[in-house]
Scaffold this motif. Sequence first.
Motif, PDB file in Angstrom:
ATOM      1  N   ALA A  49       7.515 -13.554 -15.056  1.00 47.84           N
ATOM      2  CA  ALA A  49       7.954 -13.172 -13.948  1.00 47.84           C
ATOM      3  C   ALA A  49       7.667 -11.431 -14.001  1.00 47.84           C
ATOM      4  O   ALA A  49       7.408 -10.810 -12.931  1.00 47.84           O
ATOM      5  N   ASP A  50       7.710 -10.958 -15.379  1.00 43.82           N
ATOM      6  CA  ASP A  50       7.784  -9.653 -15.744  1.00 43.82           C
ATOM      7  C   ASP A  50       6.072  -9.249 -15.252  1.00 43.82           C
ATOM      8  O   ASP A  50       5.722  -8.243 -14.676  1.00 43.82           O
ATOM      9  N   ALA A  81       7.864  -6.779  -5.090  1.00 39.18           N
ATOM     10  CA  ALA A  81       7.736  -8.119  -4.262  1.00 39.18           C
ATOM     11  C   ALA A  81       9.171  -8.096  -3.682  1.00 39.18           C
ATOM     12  O   ALA A  81       9.151  -8.877  -2.637  1.00 39.18           O
ATOM     13  N   THR A  82      10.124  -7.880  -4.380  1.00 37.80           N
ATOM     14  CA  THR A  82      11.421  -8.091  -3.694  1.00 37.80           C
ATOM     15  C   THR A  82      11.600  -7.007  -2.332  1.00 37.80           C
ATOM     16  O   THR A  82      12.177  -7.392  -1.272  1.00 37.80           O
ATOM     17  N   ASP A  83      10.674  -6.025  -2.433  1.00 35.91           N
ATOM     18  CA  ASP A  83      10.877  -5.117  -1.127  1.00 35.91           C
ATOM     19  C   ASP A  83      10.013  -5.799   0.145  1.00 35.91           C
ATOM     20  O   ASP A  83      10.560  -5.564   1.262  1.00 35.91           O
ATOM     21  N   LEU A  84       9.010  -6.322  -0.400  1.00 33.91           N
ATOM     22  CA  LEU A  84       8.192  -6.951   0.454  1.00 33.91           C
ATOM     23  C   LEU A  84       9.015  -8.065   1.269  1.00 33.91           C
ATOM     24  O   LEU A  84       9.054  -8.237   2.582  1.00 33.91           O
ATOM     25  N   ARG A  85       9.614  -9.027   0.616  1.00 35.30           N
ATOM     26  CA  ARG A  85      10.472 -10.108   0.862  1.00 35.30           C
ATOM     27  C   ARG A  85      11.281  -9.653   1.884  1.00 35.30           C
ATOM     28  O   ARG A  85      11.894 -10.115   2.914  1.00 35.30           O
ATOM     29  N   ALA A  99       2.832  -5.010  -8.169  1.00 33.49           N
ATOM     30  CA  ALA A  99       3.372  -3.642  -7.548  1.00 33.49           C
ATOM     31  C   ALA A  99       1.943  -2.738  -7.685  1.00 33.49           C
ATOM     32  O   ALA A  99       1.840  -1.981  -6.976  1.00 33.49           O
ATOM     33  N   ALA A 100       1.306  -3.046  -8.595  1.00 30.68           N
ATOM     34  CA  ALA A 100      -0.093  -2.366  -8.846  1.00 30.68           C
ATOM     35  C   ALA A 100      -1.010  -2.852  -7.852  1.00 30.68           C
ATOM     36  O   ALA A 100      -1.647  -1.673  -7.443  1.00 30.68           O
ATOM     37  N   ARG A 101      -1.112  -3.971  -7.359  1.00 35.10           N
ATOM     38  CA  ARG A 101      -2.097  -4.530  -6.486  1.00 35.10           C
ATOM     39  C   ARG A 101      -1.553  -4.039  -5.016  1.00 35.10           C
ATOM     40  O   ARG A 101      -2.250  -3.548  -4.240  1.00 35.10           O
ATOM     41  N   PHE A 102      -0.452  -3.965  -4.603  1.00 33.82           N
ATOM     42  CA  PHE A 102       0.073  -3.966  -3.284  1.00 33.82           C
ATOM     43  C   PHE A 102       0.885  -2.735  -3.140  1.00 33.82           C
ATOM     44  O   PHE A 102       1.328  -2.243  -2.041  1.00 33.82           O
TER      45      PHE A 102
END
Length: 327
Positions: free
Chosen positions: A293-294, A308-312, A301-304
Motif C-alpha cells: 500500500a505504501d 489517492a485518499t484526496d481523489l476518492r 501521488a507521483a503519477r497524478f
Amino acid sequence: MTQLTAEAPRPVEFSTVGLPEQRRIELWEGHNADALIGLRCRTIDAAVLEATELNLQLDQVHLARVRGTSHVVERDAEVIRRRPADAVALYFSLVGEAFFYHRDGVRVVRPGQLLICDADQPFLRGFSNGLEELVVKVPREVFAAVTGTGRPAEPVVVDFGSGGSPYARALARQVGRAARAVDPVPADERVLLELVAALATGGRDGLSPAHLAAARAFIGIHLADPGLSAPQVAAAVGLSTRHLSRVFAGEGTTLPKYVLERRLEAAHAMLQRPGSSATTVAETAHACGFASADHFSRAFAARFGERATDLRRRAVAARAMAPDPTG
C-alpha cells in the motif's frame, strides 16, 4: 471515457427486434448480404428471430459483433455465386455452442474458441442456444499479403481463452473493444492484421505489433496478480524475455513501467466509481495488483499529483452534490 476521433468510423447497428415478425429473416438475410457475408437463414421450430449486429468497416478489414436467438445459417454454392465474399472469416465465439458443417466434416465451436475459414467455401452453421460472437472479415488479397497464403487450406479452430493462443486472445480483445455500442475504442488496423498474420504463421520474429498486443492483453487479464512478471508474460506470448523487452523498448517504455501505468490507471478509475467509499485505499491497491500500500500511495501521488485518499474524497463529494436524476 474513451473518445473516438472525428475521423474514426463508428459501429453501425442493425436489429430485427421490433421489425414485422414475418419479415425478420428476409431483412436479416438482406442486411448480412450487404453489410457482412451473404447467408441463408432459418429459425428452429419456426421461432421468431431476434438478432442484432454491429458492423464496423475499417480501411481493409470489416469487424462485427453478432447476437441472436437460436437459428441456422447456410452459405451454399448458390449464395456464394450470387454474393461472393472473396474473404477469410474469423468467428470468435463468446456465448453459445455452435456447430460448423463443412465438406471436411463437422466441428463444434465453444465459447472461447475461434473458427477461421474461407468464406467462399460452402458451410452450414447452427446455434441451438443462441449466440454472441465477434467477426473479422479479411479480404483474400489482404490475407495473402500479410500471411503469405491466399486462404486457409481447411477450417481451423483455435482457443483464445486462458491457456489458448495469445494472438487470438489479443485479436478478440481488440475487436471486442472496437465493435461495441458504448464507448467503442478505435481499432489499429495494422495491429489487427499483424495478429491475423501471427495466428496464420504461428508467430515469427518481426511481428512486434502482434507481440505487443498479445502481451498487453495478457497483462490486462492478469493485472491484479502482484506476482506478474516479465518471464510469465514472455512465456504466454511465446517470446524470450529479452525479445519481449525489445518489443516494449520499441514503444519507448519497459514492461515494468507499462504494468505500473496500467495498475495506476485502473486504481484511478476505481477510486472514482460510485460506491468507492466502501472500499479502503489499501483494498483498491491490492485489487489492482499492488503488493504494498505504501508503494501504491507513493506511485499514485507521483503519477497524478495528489493522494489517492484526496481523489476518492473529492469524487464522493461530487456525487453527493450531483442532482438526483430521478427528480
